[in-house]
Scaffold this motif. Structure first.
Motif, PDB file in Angstrom:
ATOM      1  N   SER A 177      -1.035   1.724   8.605  1.00 32.67           N
ATOM      2  CA  SER A 177      -1.512   0.486   9.208  1.00 32.67           C
ATOM      3  C   SER A 177      -2.862   0.748   9.861  1.00 32.67           C
ATOM      4  O   SER A 177      -3.290   1.902  10.016  1.00 32.67           O
ATOM      5  CB  SER A 177      -0.515  -0.029  10.254  1.00 32.67           C
ATOM      6  N   ALA A 178      -3.523  -0.344  10.253  1.00 34.02           N
ATOM      7  CA  ALA A 178      -4.807  -0.194  10.935  1.00 34.02           C
ATOM      8  C   ALA A 178      -4.640   0.518  12.268  1.00 34.02           C
ATOM      9  O   ALA A 178      -5.506   1.294  12.696  1.00 34.02           O
ATOM     10  CB  ALA A 178      -5.444  -1.572  11.143  1.00 34.02           C
ATOM     11  N   LYS A 203      -6.386   5.100   3.902  1.00 36.32           N
ATOM     12  CA  LYS A 203      -5.779   3.825   4.285  1.00 36.32           C
ATOM     13  C   LYS A 203      -4.863   3.330   3.160  1.00 36.32           C
ATOM     14  O   LYS A 203      -5.282   2.529   2.325  1.00 36.32           O
ATOM     15  CB  LYS A 203      -6.862   2.798   4.596  1.00 36.32           C
ATOM     16  N   TRP A 205      -2.501   1.372   3.491  1.00 31.42           N
ATOM     17  CA  TRP A 205      -2.196  -0.046   3.721  1.00 31.42           C
ATOM     18  C   TRP A 205      -3.230  -0.953   3.062  1.00 31.42           C
ATOM     19  O   TRP A 205      -2.993  -2.154   2.884  1.00 31.42           O
ATOM     20  CB  TRP A 205      -2.131  -0.332   5.220  1.00 31.42           C
ATOM     21  N   ASP A 206      -4.374  -0.385   2.682  1.00 28.05           N
ATOM     22  CA  ASP A 206      -5.443  -1.144   2.031  1.00 28.05           C
ATOM     23  C   ASP A 206      -5.347  -0.918   0.525  1.00 28.05           C
ATOM     24  O   ASP A 206      -5.537   0.198   0.036  1.00 28.05           O
ATOM     25  CB  ASP A 206      -6.800  -0.668   2.561  1.00 28.05           C
ATOM     26  N   SER A 207      -5.047  -1.961  -0.211  1.00 30.83           N
ATOM     27  CA  SER A 207      -4.864  -1.834  -1.663  1.00 30.83           C
ATOM     28  C   SER A 207      -6.126  -1.393  -2.393  1.00 30.83           C
ATOM     29  O   SER A 207      -6.065  -0.945  -3.535  1.00 30.83           O
ATOM     30  CB  SER A 207      -4.364  -3.164  -2.246  1.00 30.83           C
ATOM     31  N   LYS A 208      -7.269  -1.488  -1.724  1.00 30.75           N
ATOM     32  CA  LYS A 208      -8.527  -1.097  -2.370  1.00 30.75           C
ATOM     33  C   LYS A 208      -8.727   0.413  -2.367  1.00 30.75           C
ATOM     34  O   LYS A 208      -9.613   0.923  -3.060  1.00 30.75           O
ATOM     35  CB  LYS A 208      -9.701  -1.769  -1.651  1.00 30.75           C
ATOM     36  N   GLU A 209      -7.965   1.141  -1.575  1.00 28.82           N
ATOM     37  CA  GLU A 209      -8.141   2.590  -1.470  1.00 28.82           C
ATOM     38  C   GLU A 209      -7.027   3.308  -2.224  1.00 28.82           C
ATOM     39  O   GLU A 209      -5.841   3.092  -1.966  1.00 28.82           O
ATOM     40  CB  GLU A 209      -8.166   3.031  -0.005  1.00 28.82           C
TER      41      GLU A 209
END
Length: 352
Positions: A177-178, A203, A205-209
């Motif tokens: 999470s952030a 991250k 939680w970030d689908s871009k990473e």
């Protein structure tokens, strides 16, 4: 005198309750009577109790304790009354660590340094033991290697990061999470140059990473030398509660040649193609079960050496556990339910 116990249900549900219990008047030759000052809470592995045939109607809860020695058995050589000690109660302990007084074998205790608080001493034992078992005993870490800690913001993950950084290992960690990301990015050593303990926070939680792409980028395409997971997904279609876990193929892909994969997944399944890739990379796979130290007496001396080193690193600031505020005894059942459901992101310690 009250202690915390759990009663497994028929449908897999668990009930935690405070029960009145008595301390035996007589102690054994190598036993020590300890007045408990603080006790940390960790999840109970009911499957392990069943497999070791330790199933009882009520299982004692709260095994990581810190306290003062009240009385010693006639053949005790390590301790004297009024010594400050810290340790882990064995799996088959009759008394809960939340009892005001417990009786424990002297070979399950070590001296507590004076400048270490009761609160931190109890909190660091379980996670410190797990970190040592994973990195030293199983992975044989060495300076210059690269380590990936999955769910680095967990109580265990934080100590694994601190231990690896102390030994000159480059550490990568995932954040769920952030909030976890912010906490990990703020981790600094207690002394020396105040640089981050982590080379990269991933991250997830970030689908871009991408976990795989990020790790390969950080290692020049060579992969990481050590992975410590917090569970893995075995199949593409998994329950929503496991979507934050990496797939086993991702971990196999990002392992370096000659790497070490330390897994907490008890039911890990590897297909022949998976095994072939691990064979081609000459990878070692180890299962992290820190209970083996107390379930077997074969390496008791090494176990005590680890516990001594854990409290020593706590006293000099190498270990700095992530802790919730002290919890009173009357909130023990609610706190333990949170711990068992893995809803607590920091270590919970009760103050007696």
């Amino acid at each position: 005198m009250k202690g915390l116990y759990c009663k497994p249900g028929d449908q897999g549900d668990v009930k935690f309750l405070l029960r009145e219990t008595d301390v035996p008047n007589n102690i054994g030759n190598h036993e020590v009577k300890v007045q408990v000052k603080s006790c940390a809470l960790s999840p109970v592995d009911f499957k392990l109790f069943e497999e070791l045939k330790l199933g009882k109607e009520h299982i004692s809860v709260g095994r990581e304790i810190a306290g003062v020695v009240l009385q010693v058995g006639p053949k005790v050589t390590f301790f004297q009354p009024e010594d400050e000690v810290v340790g882990i109660l064995p799996l088959d302990a009759e008394l809960s660590g939340l009892c005001s007084v417990v009786i424990i074998d002297e070979y399950n205790l070590v001296q507590k340094p004076e400048k270490v608080s009761w609160f931190e001493a109890a909190a660091v034992m379980k996670d410190g033991l797990r970190a040592y078992t994973a990195l030293h005993t199983l992975a044989r870490m060495a300076a210059g290697q690269t380590l990936l800690v999955l769910d680095g913001a967990s109580p265990f993950g934080v100590l694994a990061i601190q231990l690896a950084h102390f030994h000159g290992v480059k550490v990568l960690a995932t954040a769920l999470s952030a909030e976890d990301q912010k906490m990990l990015e703020e981790l600094r050593p207690s002394v020396g140059v105040q640089e981050s303990l982590l080379a990269r926070v991933i991250k997830v939680w970030d689908s871009k990473e991408s976990l795989v792409d990020t790790c390969l980028e950080e290692t020049g395409g060579l992969g990481v030398d050590i992975i410590i997971d917090s569970g893995v997904r075995l199949f593409e279609e998994e329950p929503e509660t496991q979507l934050h876990l990496p797939h086993k193929h991702d971990l196999i892909t990002l392992l370096a040649v000659g790497g070490h994969w330390v897994t907490t997944e008890q039911n890990l399944q590897l297909d022949p193609p998976d095994s072939h890739i691990l064979f081609m990379k000459a990878v070692s796979l180890s299962f992290l079960n820190d209970e083996v130290w107390t379930a077997s007496r074969a390496k008791q001396g090494r176990y005590l050496h680890i516990l001594k080193d854990v409290v020593e690193k706590l006293s000099v600031g190498t270990f700095r556990p992530q802790l919730e505020d002290p919890v009173p005894l009357y909130e023990a059942t609610v706190s333990m339910e949170m711990v068992q459901k893995k809803q607590a992101r920091k270590r919970i310690v009760l103050k007696l």
